[in-house]
Enzyme design. Structure first.
Site, PDB file in Angstrom:
ATOM      1  N   HIS A 264       0.835  -1.270   0.044  1.00  0.00           N
ATOM      2  CA  HIS A 264      -0.016  -0.102   0.041  1.00  0.00           C
ATOM      3  C   HIS A 264       0.848   1.185   0.077  1.00  0.00           C
ATOM      4  CE1 HIS A 264       0.477   1.351   4.356  1.00  0.00           C
ATOM      5  NE2 HIS A 264       0.464  -0.151   4.647  1.00  0.00           N
TER       6      HIS A 264
ATOM      7  N   ASP B 174       4.288  -5.762   3.578  1.00  0.00           N
ATOM      8  CA  ASP B 174       3.886  -4.331   4.499  1.00  0.00           C
ATOM      9  C   ASP B 174       4.961  -4.447   5.760  1.00  0.00           C
ATOM     10  OD1 ASP B 174       2.677  -2.385   5.388  1.00  0.00           O
ATOM     11  OD2 ASP B 174       0.422  -3.486   5.307  1.00  0.00           O
TER      12      ASP B 174
ATOM     13  N   HIS C 206       3.596   4.026  12.601  1.00  0.00           N
ATOM     14  CA  HIS C 206       2.539   5.064  12.655  1.00  0.00           C
ATOM     15  C   HIS C 206       2.835   6.185  13.543  1.00  0.00           C
ATOM     16  CE1 HIS C 206      -1.066   2.402  11.321  1.00  0.00           C
ATOM     17  NE2 HIS C 206      -0.182   2.110  10.570  1.00  0.00           N
TER      18      HIS C 206
ATOM     19  N   ASP D 228       5.620   2.710   6.685  1.00  0.00           N
ATOM     20  CA  ASP D 228       4.511   1.933   6.312  1.00  0.00           C
ATOM     21  C   ASP D 228       3.670   2.692   5.474  1.00  0.00           C
ATOM     22  OD1 ASP D 228       2.385   0.235   6.851  1.00  0.00           O
ATOM     23  OD2 ASP D 228       1.872   1.075   8.777  1.00  0.00           O
TER      24      ASP D 228
ATOM     25  N   GLU E 174      -5.223   1.927   2.447  1.00  0.00           N
ATOM     26  CA  GLU E 174      -5.099   0.568   3.373  1.00  0.00           C
ATOM     27  C   GLU E 174      -5.080   1.016   4.777  1.00  0.00           C
ATOM     28  OE1 GLU E 174      -2.681  -2.306   6.040  1.00  0.00           O
ATOM     29  OE2 GLU E 174      -2.713  -0.080   5.580  1.00  0.00           O
ATOM     30  N   GLU E 175      -4.868   2.082   5.281  1.00  0.00           N
ATOM     31  CA  GLU E 175      -4.841   2.347   6.739  1.00  0.00           C
ATOM     32  C   GLU E 175      -6.372   2.965   7.388  1.00  0.00           C
ATOM     33  OE1 GLU E 175      -2.493   1.976   8.500  1.00  0.00           O
ATOM     34  OE2 GLU E 175      -0.353   2.333   7.241  1.00  0.00           O
TER      35      GLU E 175
END
Length: 352
Positions: free
Chosen positions: A62, A232, A319, A178, A209-210
């Site tokens: 992603h 990922d 994140h 990410d 995706e998130e």
């Protein structure tokens, strides 16, 4: 490969606003594949044929990153915001951000109390994101608007890539690893493999995706693939916090997923990836972690079901504005994807 990661992480593409990344990938790939398109919601789909007959292999990662979106402009020019993806409120205060305004990128910072006020505050309190604000240096509502900011303007972290560690074992610290790190893996595999493989490679770089695997759910329904590998990042557990269980570490190789919150990897796929890692002397770790999900979970359910494996790039501080990966793990992931692609032939099958 570090330069490729540097370029990808310098782009700004929070969930739903991935245009910078989509256009870059399209332009980067157009001379390296047989076909590349951007679908109606922003997914980039590239296809490349090998020199021999064989299965269709789907590689997916992603392109979106966690971020924020402006919810309100206050009278004094401060910006209230909502989250795009899974941000932890504890990681927000005093962090630099980029506000992606209509007139260009605007530097900002998520405000916090000055240390001098700490003795008047509750030191144990974690303020929710709804209580926080972004300061872009505007002195009024009108000044913020004139800077190109409005309700709905997207925001990303404002940090830049740095190299940490020794020259023998370098680590990369950046925002959006990410999953721009996963995107870099696929791009590097395409570069190295040229056309020396059987069948066809379909490379899917997904949006959103998130916020729920939305891009992968949409795109994979229209992709006819025999097998898939999702790439990922994943959160390691090798630091000192109480909840860490030391089951996945930075610098010990690519993560071969067994299970996460979005899928249970078919045992045949897991065993095949382990076998290839051993045969090619690629360092690996087995990953069981229910605190994460990947596009592999969406791809596996597509059409009549696509046998799907997942390779995880171990990452610290996921994140956040300072995600950290080991270059050795990045290369191990790339090498295992490449070994998988090179291992298939016309007789390859992927039974349950």
């Amino acid at each position: 490969m570090i330069e490729l990661v540097k370029k990808l992480t310098s782009l700004h593409g929070p969930s739903g606003y991935e245009q910078e990344v989509s256009y870059f990938l399209r332009d980067y790939l157009k001379d390296k594949v047989d076909e590349v398109v951007i679908d109606p919601i922003g997914n980039v789909i590239a296809k490349k044929k090998g020199t021999k007959p064989g299965p269709v292999i789907l590689l997916t990662a992603h392109m979106d990153e966690v971020g924020f979106i402006v919810k309100k402009i206050e009278a004094n020019g401060f910006l209230r915001f909502e989250k795009l993806g899974g941000n932890d409120d504890r990681n927000l205060i005093a962090q630099p951000v980029k506000v992606l305004g209509e007139e260009g990128h605007i530097n900002g910072v998520i405000g916090t109390l000055s240390a001098h006020f700490a003795k008047f505050d509750d030191a144990q309190k974690v303020r929710k994101h709804s209580q926080l604000y972004i300061d872009v240096g505007a002195s009024s509502y009108q000044e913020a608007v004139e800077m190109g900011i409005e309700v709905g303007t997207p925001v990303t972290w404002g940090s830049e890539l740095q190299i940490l560690g020794s020259s023998e074992k370098p680590k990369i610290r950046a925002k959006s690893l990410d999953d721009r790190a996963g995107c870099a893996v696929i791009l590097q595999v395409l570069e190295e493999i040229e056309q020396d493989f059987a069948g066809e490679l379909t490379c899917l770089f997904t949006v959103q995706e998130e916020v729920g695997l939305r891009g992968a759910k949409t795109a994979s329904e229209h992709i006819d693939a025999d097998v898939a590998i999702a790439i990922d990042t994943t959160a390691v557990s090798d630091t000192f916090e109480q909840t860490m269980d030391q089951t996945l570490s930075l610098g010990k190789g690519t993560g071969i997923k067994v299970m996460d919150a979005s899928l249970i990897v078919p045992n045949t796929m897991k065993k095949l990836l382990v076998q290839l890692a051993k045969e090619n002397h690629i360092p690996y770790q087995l990953e069981v972690f229910t605190g994460i999900g990947t596009d592999g979970g969406a791809v596996m359910y597509a059409n009549k079901g696509i046998p799907t494996g997942v390779l995880s790039i171990p990452s610290r501080y996921t994140h956040s504005s300072i995600e950290l990966v080991d270059v050795g793990d990045l290369i191990a992931t790339k090498d295992l994807v490449k070994a998988f692609v090179k291992s298939v032939d016309e007789q390859s099958s992927f039974p349950f």
